[in-house]
Design a protein around this motif. Structure first.
Motif, mmCIF file in Angstrom:
data_model
loop_
_atom_site.group_PDB
_atom_site.id
_atom_site.type_symbol
_atom_site.label_atom_id
_atom_site.label_comp_id
_atom_site.label_asym_id
_atom_site.label_seq_id
_atom_site.Cartn_x
_atom_site.Cartn_y
_atom_site.Cartn_z
ATOM 1 N N ASP A 1 0.822 -1.209 0.000
ATOM 2 C CA ASP A 1 0.000 0.000 0.000
ATOM 3 C C ASP A 1 0.858 1.263 0.000
ATOM 4 O O ASP A 1 0.553 2.233 -0.708
ATOM 5 C CB ASP A 1 -0.935 0.001 1.210
ATOM 6 C CG ASP A 1 -2.202 -0.806 0.972
ATOM 7 O OD1 ASP A 1 -2.282 -1.520 -0.054
ATOM 8 O OD2 ASP A 1 -3.128 -0.728 1.809
ATOM 9 N N VAL A 2 1.919 1.261 0.797
ATOM 10 C CA VAL A 2 2.842 2.405 0.807
ATOM 11 C C VAL A 2 3.418 2.624 -0.587
ATOM 12 O O VAL A 2 3.516 3.757 -1.076
ATOM 13 C CB VAL A 2 3.971 2.180 1.833
ATOM 14 C CG1 VAL A 2 5.081 3.217 1.663
ATOM 15 C CG2 VAL A 2 3.421 2.244 3.252
ATOM 16 N N SER A 3 3.786 1.551 -1.249
ATOM 17 C CA SER A 3 4.402 1.627 -2.572
ATOM 18 C C SER A 3 3.430 2.161 -3.621
ATOM 19 O O SER A 3 3.784 2.990 -4.456
ATOM 20 C CB SER A 3 4.919 0.255 -2.991
ATOM 21 O OG SER A 3 5.791 -0.283 -2.024
ATOM 22 N N ILE A 4 2.174 1.688 -3.581
ATOM 23 C CA ILE A 4 1.179 2.126 -4.559
ATOM 24 C C ILE A 4 0.858 3.602 -4.354
ATOM 25 O O ILE A 4 0.737 4.374 -5.323
ATOM 26 C CB ILE A 4 -0.094 1.273 -4.461
ATOM 27 C CG1 ILE A 4 0.211 -0.186 -4.839
ATOM 28 C CG2 ILE A 4 -1.191 1.842 -5.349
ATOM 29 C CD1 ILE A 4 0.716 -0.378 -6.261
ATOM 30 N N ALA A 5 0.733 4.039 -3.110
ATOM 31 C CA ALA A 5 0.490 5.459 -2.842
ATOM 32 C C ALA A 5 1.630 6.308 -3.382
ATOM 33 O O ALA A 5 1.406 7.405 -3.921
ATOM 34 C CB ALA A 5 0.310 5.690 -1.346
ATOM 35 N N ASP A 6 2.855 5.801 -3.281
ATOM 36 C CA ASP A 6 4.011 6.534 -3.800
ATOM 37 C C ASP A 6 3.948 6.628 -5.328
ATOM 38 O O ASP A 6 4.268 7.671 -5.902
ATOM 39 C CB ASP A 6 5.304 5.840 -3.365
ATOM 40 C CG ASP A 6 6.513 6.753 -3.440
ATOM 41 O OD1 ASP A 6 6.528 7.770 -2.735
ATOM 42 O OD2 ASP A 6 7.426 6.458 -4.236
ATOM 43 N N ILE A 7 3.528 5.551 -5.980
ATOM 44 C CA ILE A 7 3.372 5.566 -7.440
ATOM 45 C C ILE A 7 2.347 6.622 -7.855
ATOM 46 O O ILE A 7 2.533 7.338 -8.841
ATOM 47 C CB ILE A 7 2.938 4.172 -7.942
ATOM 48 C CG1 ILE A 7 4.094 3.183 -7.822
ATOM 49 C CG2 ILE A 7 2.440 4.237 -9.397
ATOM 50 C CD1 ILE A 7 3.708 1.747 -8.101
ATOM 51 N N LEU A 8 1.255 6.731 -7.085
ATOM 52 C CA LEU A 8 0.189 7.683 -7.404
ATOM 53 C C LEU A 8 0.522 9.106 -6.970
ATOM 54 O O LEU A 8 -0.252 10.031 -7.248
ATOM 55 C CB LEU A 8 -1.112 7.243 -6.723
ATOM 56 C CG LEU A 8 -1.674 5.876 -7.100
ATOM 57 C CD1 LEU A 8 -2.915 5.561 -6.275
ATOM 58 C CD2 LEU A 8 -1.975 5.795 -8.588
ATOM 59 N N ASN A 9 1.658 9.264 -6.280
ATOM 60 C CA ASN A 9 2.046 10.566 -5.735
ATOM 61 C C ASN A 9 0.994 11.108 -4.770
ATOM 62 O O ASN A 9 0.679 12.312 -4.761
ATOM 63 C CB ASN A 9 2.318 11.565 -6.867
ATOM 64 C CG ASN A 9 3.575 11.223 -7.638
ATOM 65 O OD1 ASN A 9 4.689 11.304 -7.110
ATOM 66 N ND2 ASN A 9 3.406 10.810 -8.891
#
Length: 315
Positions: free
Chosen positions: A233-241
């Motif tokens: 989840d942390v990684s996906i949020a980072d991808i979405l900025n």
């Protein structure tokens, strides 16, 4: 170090998707690292609604098909289960085109309405989890990347709320929904209790704007996987900025001392910056999480009515 596998993927074509999933899982040891012969494997997609089947509101059926196929090939016994916000799991699956692929693989579709397991947490001691989820040997969490009008973004942790049966979800919207931080903490504690063995994120096409169902599709070209749903989840949020500070589940996992820093994650394939999405559309406005008493009572009455009808027919 927590490991998150990320790749680019552009197609739901079954042959291409199967290759993409094999590439995605290879750094994690492949599907055989999670599933052994005769394991009963719950596949938990996001089966939100059947009302907008072309708008990417649910996990794509092709993801479920390919993962079920991979599980069967290593000797596992997969079944599909969820407790949708609207309708039954089978009804939502049917509306979204699941049935032909499920029938081809003889993949059972299970409703989450059996015995309820209490969560081991004093703050949420009234929360109950579905028997069908808690008694599975392996849980593979299959969320969809979506914006969310109550939680900003919905990812792997929120998808596990579907393991809370039927009307219990509505009650928790009312009880914990009075405080968005408490609601986020409840979702994180639920994810901790369920403890999925593997989470595979469907981000080939996401759902942005006024989600989880009122937005529009957005091509992202992303697949992600991890044995740590919080890291993913942390990684996906980072991808979405998207800042973790505006996502209640990410704030909650940070406050609870769970993984919250991208620096604590190992990326064996692509990194979030390699997949960065510009101008991801968040909801135009956030709605209260609290459904309110009338909606909860309506949901409870509907649940009891359906149960009465089923028992009458069976008798």
């Amino acid at each position: 170090m927590n490991k998150v596998s990320l790749i680019q993927a552009q197609s739901y074509d079954l042959q291409e998707l199967r290759l993409s999933l094999e590439e995605l899982l290879e750094p994690l040891g492949g599907i055989s690292a999670f599933v052994k012969k005769d394991d009963r494997v719950l596949l938990k997609p996001n089966l939100l609604t059947g009302s907008r089947p072309t708008k990417e509101c649910t996990t794509r059926k092709e993801i479920v098909y390919c993962v079920a196929q991979m599980v069967q090939e290593v000797g596992g016994k997969p079944f599909l289960g969820d407790s949708p916000a609207f309708g039954s799991a089978r009804g939502v699956a049917k509306a979204n085109g699941y049935l032909p692929l499920c029938e081809e693989l003889n993949l059972p579709i299970v409703e989450f309405n059996g015995k309820k397991y209490p969560i081991d947490n004093d703050n949420f001691k009234h929360l109950r989890l579905s028997k069908e989820a808690m008694e599975a040997d392996v849980i593979i969490n299959l969320p969809k990347v979506k914006s969310h009008m109550q939680l900003t973004v919905t990812m792997g942790v929120k998808n596990l709320f579907g393991c809370v049966p039927g009307k219990m979800k509505a009650w928790w919207h009312m009880e914990a929904g009075k405080d968005v931080n408490r609601f986020g903490e409840m979702l994180v504690e639920t994810a901790l209790a369920i403890n999925p063995d593997l989470t595979i994120m469907d981000g080939i096409i996401g759902h942005e704007g006024n989600g989880p169902s009122g937005g529009e599709p957005r091509e992202l070209g992303v697949l992600g996987a991890s044995n740590n749903v919080f890291a993913l989840d942390v990684s996906i949020a980072d991808i979405l900025n998207v800042s973790s500070e505006i996502v209640p589940t990410l704030r909650a996992q940070k406050n609870l001392g769970l993984l919250s820093d991208i620096k604590d994650i190992e990326f064996p394939l692509l990194k979030p910056q390699d997949l960065s999405i510009a101008n991801w559309q968040l909801p135009s406005a956030l709605m209260p999480i609290d459904f309110g008493l009338p909606r909860v009572l309506k949901s409870t009455f509907k649940h009891l009515y359906i149960k009465f009808i089923k028992e009458t027919i069976n008798n």
